[in-house]
Design a protein around this motif. Structure first.
Motif, PDB file in Angstrom:
ATOM      1  N   PHE A  78       0.862  -1.178   0.000  1.00  0.00           N
ATOM      2  CA  PHE A  78       0.000   0.000   0.000  1.00  0.00           C
ATOM      3  C   PHE A  78       0.897   1.224   0.000  1.00  0.00           C
ATOM      4  O   PHE A  78       1.706   1.403   0.907  1.00  0.00           O
ATOM      5  N   LYS A  79       0.796   2.052  -1.045  1.00  0.00           N
ATOM      6  CA  LYS A  79       1.605   3.265  -1.112  1.00  0.00           C
ATOM      7  C   LYS A  79       0.767   4.391  -1.689  1.00  0.00           C
ATOM      8  O   LYS A  79      -0.267   4.165  -2.314  1.00  0.00           O
ATOM      9  N   VAL A  80       1.238   5.614  -1.480  1.00  0.00           N
ATOM     10  CA  VAL A  80       0.560   6.812  -1.978  1.00  0.00           C
ATOM     11  C   VAL A  80       1.531   7.592  -2.854  1.00  0.00           C
ATOM     12  O   VAL A  80       2.738   7.352  -2.831  1.00  0.00           O
ATOM     13  N   GLU A  81       1.005   8.559  -3.596  1.00  0.00           N
ATOM     14  CA  GLU A  81       1.840   9.374  -4.475  1.00  0.00           C
ATOM     15  C   GLU A  81       2.760  10.260  -3.651  1.00  0.00           C
ATOM     16  O   GLU A  81       2.350  10.838  -2.650  1.00  0.00           O
ATOM     17  N   GLU A  82       4.002  10.360  -4.075  1.00  0.00           N
ATOM     18  CA  GLU A  82       4.995  11.172  -3.365  1.00  0.00           C
ATOM     19  C   GLU A  82       4.657  12.660  -3.406  1.00  0.00           C
ATOM     20  O   GLU A  82       4.955  13.400  -2.482  1.00  0.00           O
ATOM     21  N   GLU A  83       4.058  13.143  -4.502  1.00  0.00           N
ATOM     22  CA  GLU A  83       3.781  14.572  -4.667  1.00  0.00           C
ATOM     23  C   GLU A  83       2.615  15.049  -3.804  1.00  0.00           C
ATOM     24  O   GLU A  83       2.376  16.236  -3.679  1.00  0.00           O
ATOM     25  N   ASP A  84       1.881  14.145  -3.235  1.00  0.00           N
ATOM     26  CA  ASP A  84       0.709  14.488  -2.438  1.00  0.00           C
ATOM     27  C   ASP A  84       1.129  15.168  -1.137  1.00  0.00           C
ATOM     28  O   ASP A  84       1.971  14.660  -0.411  1.00  0.00           O
ATOM     29  N   ASP A  85       0.539  16.335  -0.833  1.00  0.00           N
ATOM     30  CA  ASP A  85       0.867  17.075   0.386  1.00  0.00           C
ATOM     31  C   ASP A  85       0.036  16.635   1.589  1.00  0.00           C
ATOM     32  O   ASP A  85       0.254  17.115   2.696  1.00  0.00           O
ATOM     33  N   ALA A  86      -0.909  15.743   1.386  1.00  0.00           N
ATOM     34  CA  ALA A  86      -1.780  15.305   2.463  1.00  0.00           C
ATOM     35  C   ALA A  86      -1.072  14.286   3.352  1.00  0.00           C
ATOM     36  O   ALA A  86      -0.103  13.651   2.953  1.00  0.00           O
ATOM     37  N   GLU A  87      -1.580  14.140   4.571  1.00  0.00           N
ATOM     38  CA  GLU A  87      -1.099  13.111   5.503  1.00  0.00           C
ATOM     39  C   GLU A  87      -1.960  11.871   5.297  1.00  0.00           C
ATOM     40  O   GLU A  87      -3.185  11.945   5.363  1.00  0.00           O
ATOM     41  N   HIS A  88      -1.318  10.734   5.069  1.00  0.00           N
ATOM     42  CA  HIS A  88      -2.032   9.479   4.847  1.00  0.00           C
ATOM     43  C   HIS A  88      -1.774   8.533   6.009  1.00  0.00           C
ATOM     44  O   HIS A  88      -0.637   8.396   6.451  1.00  0.00           O
ATOM     45  N   VAL A  89      -2.834   7.878   6.471  1.00  0.00           N
ATOM     46  CA  VAL A  89      -2.731   6.889   7.538  1.00  0.00           C
ATOM     47  C   VAL A  89      -3.561   5.684   7.128  1.00  0.00           C
ATOM     48  O   VAL A  89      -4.687   5.824   6.643  1.00  0.00           O
ATOM     49  N   LEU A  90      -2.990   4.500   7.299  1.00  0.00           N
ATOM     50  CA  LEU A  90      -3.724   3.272   7.064  1.00  0.00           C
ATOM     51  C   LEU A  90      -4.059   2.679   8.425  1.00  0.00           C
ATOM     52  O   LEU A  90      -3.157   2.303   9.177  1.00  0.00           O
ATOM     53  N   ALA A  91      -5.338   2.661   8.762  1.00  0.00           N
ATOM     54  CA  ALA A  91      -5.802   2.152  10.060  1.00  0.00           C
ATOM     55  C   ALA A  91      -6.398   0.760   9.835  1.00  0.00           C
ATOM     56  O   ALA A  91      -7.480   0.624   9.270  1.00  0.00           O
ATOM     57  N   LEU A  92      -5.675  -0.275  10.266  1.00  0.00           N
ATOM     58  CA  LEU A  92      -6.136  -1.650  10.085  1.00  0.00           C
ATOM     59  C   LEU A  92      -7.156  -2.010  11.144  1.00  0.00           C
ATOM     60  O   LEU A  92      -6.986  -1.685  12.319  1.00  0.00           O
ATOM     61  N   THR A  93      -8.209  -2.704  10.728  1.00  0.00           N
ATOM     62  CA  THR A  93      -9.245  -3.101  11.681  1.00  0.00           C
ATOM     63  C   THR A  93      -9.296  -4.607  11.901  1.00  0.00           C
ATOM     64  O   THR A  93      -9.530  -5.049  13.018  1.00  0.00           O
ATOM     65  N   MET A  94      -9.080  -5.412  10.830  1.00  0.00           N
ATOM     66  CA  MET A  94      -9.245  -6.851  11.019  1.00  0.00           C
ATOM     67  C   MET A  94      -8.436  -7.652  10.005  1.00  0.00           C
ATOM     68  O   MET A  94      -8.245  -7.223   8.873  1.00  0.00           O
ATOM     69  N   LEU A  95      -7.971  -8.813  10.446  1.00  0.00           N
ATOM     70  CA  LEU A  95      -7.383  -9.827   9.571  1.00  0.00           C
ATOM     71  C   LEU A  95      -8.200 -11.088   9.794  1.00  0.00           C
ATOM     72  O   LEU A  95      -8.470 -11.458  10.955  1.00  0.00           O
ATOM     73  N   CYS A  96      -8.606 -11.745   8.723  1.00  0.00           N
ATOM     74  CA  CYS A  96      -9.387 -12.971   8.909  1.00  0.00           C
ATOM     75  C   CYS A  96      -9.134 -13.951   7.770  1.00  0.00           C
ATOM     76  O   CYS A  96      -8.826 -13.559   6.645  1.00  0.00           O
ATOM     77  N   LEU A  97      -9.248 -15.221   8.111  1.00  0.00           N
ATOM     78  CA  LEU A  97      -9.170 -16.263   7.099  1.00  0.00           C
ATOM     79  C   LEU A  97     -10.498 -16.279   6.354  1.00  0.00           C
ATOM     80  O   LEU A  97     -11.560 -16.089   6.949  1.00  0.00           O
ATOM     81  N   THR A  98     -10.432 -16.495   5.053  1.00  0.00           N
ATOM     82  CA  THR A  98     -11.663 -16.509   4.266  1.00  0.00           C
ATOM     83  C   THR A  98     -11.915 -17.908   3.721  1.00  0.00           C
ATOM     84  O   THR A  98     -11.157 -18.850   3.997  1.00  0.00           O
ATOM     85  N   GLU A  99     -12.975 -18.033   2.961  1.00  0.00           N
ATOM     86  CA  GLU A  99     -13.387 -19.327   2.428  1.00  0.00           C
ATOM     87  C   GLU A  99     -12.262 -19.989   1.647  1.00  0.00           C
ATOM     88  O   GLU A  99     -11.579 -19.351   0.854  1.00  0.00           O
ATOM     89  N   GLY A 100     -12.062 -21.257   1.926  1.00  0.00           N
ATOM     90  CA  GLY A 100     -11.018 -22.023   1.246  1.00  0.00           C
ATOM     91  C   GLY A 100      -9.739 -22.150   2.049  1.00  0.00           C
ATOM     92  O   GLY A 100      -8.787 -22.785   1.594  1.00  0.00           O
ATOM     93  N   ALA A 101      -9.709 -21.577   3.241  1.00  0.00           N
ATOM     94  CA  ALA A 101      -8.506 -21.647   4.075  1.00  0.00           C
ATOM     95  C   ALA A 101      -8.365 -23.043   4.670  1.00  0.00           C
ATOM     96  O   ALA A 101      -9.342 -23.683   5.039  1.00  0.00           O
ATOM     97  N   LYS A 102      -7.126 -23.499   4.774  1.00  0.00           N
ATOM     98  CA  LYS A 102      -6.821 -24.783   5.394  1.00  0.00           C
ATOM     99  C   LYS A 102      -6.534 -24.560   6.869  1.00  0.00           C
ATOM    100  O   LYS A 102      -6.244 -23.451   7.303  1.00  0.00           O
ATOM    101  N   ASP A 103      -6.586 -25.646   7.643  1.00  0.00           N
ATOM    102  CA  ASP A 103      -6.294 -25.565   9.078  1.00  0.00           C
ATOM    103  C   ASP A 103      -4.774 -25.616   9.280  1.00  0.00           C
ATOM    104  O   ASP A 103      -4.224 -26.640   9.674  1.00  0.00           O
ATOM    105  N   GLU A 104      -4.114 -24.511   8.969  1.00  0.00           N
ATOM    106  CA  GLU A 104      -2.668 -24.380   9.098  1.00  0.00           C
ATOM    107  C   GLU A 104      -2.364 -22.991   9.648  1.00  0.00           C
ATOM    108  O   GLU A 104      -3.215 -22.099   9.618  1.00  0.00           O
ATOM    109  N   CYS A 105      -1.166 -22.819  10.135  1.00  0.00           N
ATOM    110  CA  CYS A 105      -0.766 -21.497  10.641  1.00  0.00           C
ATOM    111  C   CYS A 105      -0.491 -20.561   9.478  1.00  0.00           C
ATOM    112  O   CYS A 105       0.303 -20.873   8.589  1.00  0.00           O
TER     113      CYS A 105
END
Length: 177
Positions: free
Chosen positions: A52-79
């Motif tokens: 995930f990246k943003v344009e260098e010329e942009d003067d705005a402040e960008h923040v990526l706020a993560l909310t969740m990580l989850c396994l989706t359909e088709g996932a195996k029972d592995e780490c």
């Protein structure tokens, strides 16, 4: 509004006052706008990383706020270990595991607005996924544009100040008992 967002806006509000002439100045602070967009990506055996990246010329402040990580359909029972590669305060690249998901015991993890500054790379270090990462892309913009009306008003007020005559000290009266 979340406490972190309110603190960020308070900081940015102080910063915008400082950019427009200081806290004690008569100028109005620059307007601050905040936009928030949904973010999502999926890591799997086919796509092991996402940046995930943003344009260098942009003067705005960008923040990526993560909310969740989850396994989706088709996932195996592995780490499934997901790591984040970003830069620390010394601008050195570091990789930190943020989740170890397994279908039978922990299929999802709430990150409660874990905030990162782009560019950020997510990697599926082990496992085959698929792992869905969701969050918000927040963009804070400080407008430094001064309209022509405001400039002419400022010039007019400076001329008025120059026309005011200075205050002279009071004369002492002699002969008072």
């Amino acid at each position: 509004m979340a406490a972190g967002t309110a603190a960020a806006l308070a900081f940015l509000s102080q910063e915008s006052r400082a950019r427009t002439g200081g806290i004690g100045a008569l100028r109005v602070p620059a307007p601050v706008t905040m936009d928030s967009f949904f973010f999502g990506c999926e890591l799997s055996g086919h796509t092991r990383s996402f940046t995930f990246k943003v344009e260098e010329e942009d003067d705005a402040e960008h923040v990526l706020a993560l909310t969740m990580l989850c396994l989706t359909e088709g996932a195996k029972d592995e780490c499934n270990v997901v790591e984040v590669v970003a830069r620390n305060h010394d601008h050195q690249e570091i990789a930190v595991p943020v989740a170890n998901l397994k279908l039978s015991c922990q299929p999802m993890l709430s990150l409660d607005d874990f905030q990162l500054q782009p560019p950020v790379t997510f990697r599926l270090k082990s496992g085959s996924g698929p792992v869905r990462i969701t969050g918000r892309h927040q963009i804070v913009t400080i407008s430094n544009d001064v309209s022509e009306e405001e400039e002419s008003e400022e010039e007019g007020s400076e001329e008025e100040e120059a026309e005011l005559c200075s205050i002279l000290p009071a004369k002492k009266q002699g002969g008072r008992p």
